[in-house]
Design a protein around this motif. Structure first.
Motif, PDB file in Angstrom:
ATOM      1  N   ASN A 124      43.600  39.565  37.879  1.00 37.58           N
ATOM      2  CA  ASN A 124      45.311  40.059  37.099  1.00 37.58           C
ATOM      3  C   ASN A 124      46.308  38.977  36.961  1.00 37.58           C
ATOM      4  O   ASN A 124      46.171  38.049  37.288  1.00 37.58           O
ATOM      5  N   GLN A 125      46.135  39.029  35.630  1.00 35.07           N
ATOM      6  CA  GLN A 125      47.116  37.608  34.664  1.00 35.07           C
ATOM      7  C   GLN A 125      47.853  37.164  35.241  1.00 35.07           C
ATOM      8  O   GLN A 125      48.980  37.086  35.240  1.00 35.07           O
ATOM      9  N   THR A 126      48.686  39.108  36.004  1.00 34.17           N
ATOM     10  CA  THR A 126      49.936  39.371  36.283  1.00 34.17           C
ATOM     11  C   THR A 126      50.197  38.311  37.613  1.00 34.17           C
ATOM     12  O   THR A 126      51.413  37.441  38.146  1.00 34.17           O
ATOM     13  N   HIS A 127      49.443  38.203  38.392  1.00 36.02           N
ATOM     14  CA  HIS A 127      49.206  37.639  39.852  1.00 36.02           C
ATOM     15  C   HIS A 127      49.407  36.031  39.779  1.00 36.02           C
ATOM     16  O   HIS A 127      49.098  35.244  38.950  1.00 36.02           O
ATOM     17  N   THR A 128      49.689  35.323  40.887  1.00 33.25           N
ATOM     18  CA  THR A 128      49.591  33.570  41.091  1.00 33.25           C
ATOM     19  C   THR A 128      49.125  32.880  41.223  1.00 33.25           C
ATOM     20  O   THR A 128      48.238  33.745  41.391  1.00 33.25           O
ATOM     21  N   LYS A 129      49.418  32.287  40.203  1.00 33.33           N
ATOM     22  CA  LYS A 129      47.923  31.109  40.269  1.00 33.33           C
ATOM     23  C   LYS A 129      47.029  31.327  41.299  1.00 33.33           C
ATOM     24  O   LYS A 129      45.947  30.877  41.593  1.00 33.33           O
ATOM     25  N   ASN A 130      48.016  30.704  42.480  1.00 34.55           N
ATOM     26  CA  ASN A 130      47.232  30.761  43.922  1.00 34.55           C
ATOM     27  C   ASN A 130      46.577  31.753  44.170  1.00 34.55           C
ATOM     28  O   ASN A 130      45.335  32.100  44.784  1.00 34.55           O
ATOM     29  N   ARG A 131      46.710  33.572  44.008  1.00 36.66           N
ATOM     30  CA  ARG A 131      46.637  34.408  44.104  1.00 36.66           C
ATOM     31  C   ARG A 131      45.427  34.821  43.391  1.00 36.66           C
ATOM     32  O   ARG A 131      44.105  35.574  43.511  1.00 36.66           O
ATOM     33  N   ARG A 132      45.329  34.537  41.977  1.00 36.73           N
ATOM     34  CA  ARG A 132      44.236  34.243  41.286  1.00 36.73           C
ATOM     35  C   ARG A 132      42.671  33.496  41.305  1.00 36.73           C
ATOM     36  O   ARG A 132      41.765  33.933  41.497  1.00 36.73           O
ATOM     37  N   GLU A 151      45.284  23.707  46.886  1.00 37.03           N
ATOM     38  CA  GLU A 151      46.131  24.167  46.058  1.00 37.03           C
ATOM     39  C   GLU A 151      45.168  25.800  46.552  1.00 37.03           C
ATOM     40  O   GLU A 151      45.617  26.980  45.498  1.00 37.03           O
ATOM     41  N   ILE A 152      45.930  25.858  46.926  1.00 30.77           N
ATOM     42  CA  ILE A 152      45.903  27.912  47.890  1.00 30.77           C
ATOM     43  C   ILE A 152      47.229  27.811  48.786  1.00 30.77           C
ATOM     44  O   ILE A 152      48.072  27.031  48.545  1.00 30.77           O
ATOM     45  N   SER A 153      47.467  29.435  48.427  1.00 32.96           N
ATOM     46  CA  SER A 153      49.052  30.150  48.952  1.00 32.96           C
ATOM     47  C   SER A 153      49.228  29.385  50.531  1.00 32.96           C
ATOM     48  O   SER A 153      47.917  29.545  51.722  1.00 32.96           O
ATOM     49  N   VAL A 160      45.539  46.098  42.359  1.00 35.02           N
ATOM     50  CA  VAL A 160      44.333  44.989  42.264  1.00 35.02           C
ATOM     51  C   VAL A 160      44.642  43.390  41.396  1.00 35.02           C
ATOM     52  O   VAL A 160      45.110  43.917  40.521  1.00 35.02           O
ATOM     53  N   SER A 161      44.112  42.465  42.063  1.00 39.11           N
ATOM     54  CA  SER A 161      44.169  41.288  42.265  1.00 39.11           C
ATOM     55  C   SER A 161      42.529  41.632  41.267  1.00 39.11           C
ATOM     56  O   SER A 161      42.786  40.149  40.323  1.00 39.11           O
ATOM     57  N   ALA A 219      29.124  33.343  35.132  1.00 42.22           N
ATOM     58  CA  ALA A 219      29.243  35.110  35.388  1.00 42.22           C
ATOM     59  C   ALA A 219      30.747  33.908  34.877  1.00 42.22           C
ATOM     60  O   ALA A 219      31.721  33.080  34.827  1.00 42.22           O
ATOM     61  N   THR A 220      31.736  34.729  34.076  1.00 39.96           N
ATOM     62  CA  THR A 220      32.835  34.569  33.049  1.00 39.96           C
ATOM     63  C   THR A 220      33.815  35.413  34.046  1.00 39.96           C
ATOM     64  O   THR A 220      34.092  36.711  33.962  1.00 39.96           O
ATOM     65  N   VAL A 221      34.877  34.775  33.636  1.00 34.18           N
ATOM     66  CA  VAL A 221      36.199  35.114  34.219  1.00 34.18           C
ATOM     67  C   VAL A 221      37.211  35.449  33.298  1.00 34.18           C
ATOM     68  O   VAL A 221      37.150  34.677  31.929  1.00 34.18           O
ATOM     69  N   VAL A 222      37.660  36.745  33.494  1.00 33.47           N
ATOM     70  CA  VAL A 222      38.682  37.451  32.677  1.00 33.47           C
ATOM     71  C   VAL A 222      39.314  37.770  32.971  1.00 33.47           C
ATOM     72  O   VAL A 222      39.791  38.106  33.316  1.00 33.47           O
ATOM     73  N   PRO A 223      41.134  37.151  32.178  1.00 29.85           N
ATOM     74  CA  PRO A 223      42.497  37.656  33.121  1.00 29.85           C
ATOM     75  C   PRO A 223      42.604  39.330  32.745  1.00 29.85           C
ATOM     76  O   PRO A 223      42.397  39.021  31.249  1.00 29.85           O
ATOM     77  N   GLN A 224      42.784  39.757  32.988  1.00 35.12           N
ATOM     78  CA  GLN A 224      43.055  41.360  32.498  1.00 35.12           C
ATOM     79  C   GLN A 224      44.678  42.031  32.896  1.00 35.12           C
ATOM     80  O   GLN A 224      45.152  41.453  34.444  1.00 35.12           O
ATOM     81  N   ASN A 225      44.815  42.843  32.205  1.00 33.66           N
ATOM     82  CA  ASN A 225      45.838  43.657  33.207  1.00 33.66           C
ATOM     83  C   ASN A 225      45.843  44.634  33.910  1.00 33.66           C
ATOM     84  O   ASN A 225      45.102  45.593  33.201  1.00 33.66           O
ATOM     85  N   LEU A 226      45.744  44.630  35.331  1.00 34.36           N
ATOM     86  CA  LEU A 226      45.423  45.487  36.052  1.00 34.36           C
ATOM     87  C   LEU A 226      46.686  45.846  36.655  1.00 34.36           C
ATOM     88  O   LEU A 226      47.250  44.636  37.104  1.00 34.36           O
ATOM     89  N   ALA A 227      46.283  46.813  37.377  1.00 29.26           N
ATOM     90  CA  ALA A 227      46.524  47.654  37.862  1.00 29.26           C
ATOM     91  C   ALA A 227      47.793  46.470  39.305  1.00 29.26           C
ATOM     92  O   ALA A 227      47.234  46.050  39.534  1.00 29.26           O
TER      93      ALA A 227
END
Length: 172
Positions: A60-68, A151-153, A44-45, A33-41
């Motif tokens: 969602n590239q705007t979310h925190t590292k742990n959430r991603r 390394e999780i929230s 939407v995670s 699987a390829t992981v791709v950062p995106q501009n999402l609402a």
């Protein structure tokens, strides 16, 4: 053992992962699987797209590292456990979104993907061993110490510790 827990454990064993932190990005790559950062609402995670034998995890590239990180693990749960939901398009494409609905965990597949992600990122045996080893004066201190180690929230670790019966709750 629940199906999600068993699948996460099997994946960890397959790739001989026996200490934290677990890297879901590396696992995604190993599973093709390829992981791709995106501009999402903002609500939407992430999403899982499957088409013609290819799998793409959009996060969602705007979310925190742990959430991603949790989102990638969640989408791996969908990849391994669920056939996917059809998206009505002009092609035979299947998609799963991780959004505000899935985070409320009211849908069976979303609950299972969340459980898989928790079991993958904070495997029970590893969490129990770490919790026994860490000297923490309070439940909140234990949550913080283990969240750093895995390394999780702190929120994800708090839920994991409560679900495993290690703590009864915290002040968070």
């Amino acid at each position: 053992m629940a199906r999600a827990d068993a699948a996460a454990k099997a994946l960890l064993e397959k790739f001989s992962l026996d200490k934290p932190p677990i890297d879901p990005y590396g696992l995604a790559k190993q599973l093709g699987a390829t992981v791709v950062p995106q501009n999402l609402a903002s609500d939407v995670s992430g999403m899982l797209l499957r088409n013609d034998g290819q799998q793409v995890i959009g996060i969602n590239q705007t979310h925190t590292k742990n959430r991603r990180k949790f989102t990638v693990a969640h989408e791996l749960g969908h990849l391994l456990l669920h056939r996917g939901r059809p998206l009505i398009l002009d092609s035979d494409l299947r998609i799963n979104y991780r959004d505000s609905v899935s985070s409320m965990a009211t849908d069976r597949e979303e609950i299972e993907a969340n459980r898989f992600a928790a079991a993958l990122l904070a495997p029970e045996a590893m969490v129990r061993a770490s919790a026994a080893r860490v000297s923490a004066p309070s439940a909140d201190d234990l949550v913080d110490a283990l969240a750093r180690e895995f390394e999780i929230s702190a929120q994800a670790m708090s839920f994991r510790l409560m679900n495993l019966g290690i703590i009864s709750g915290s002040g968070r």
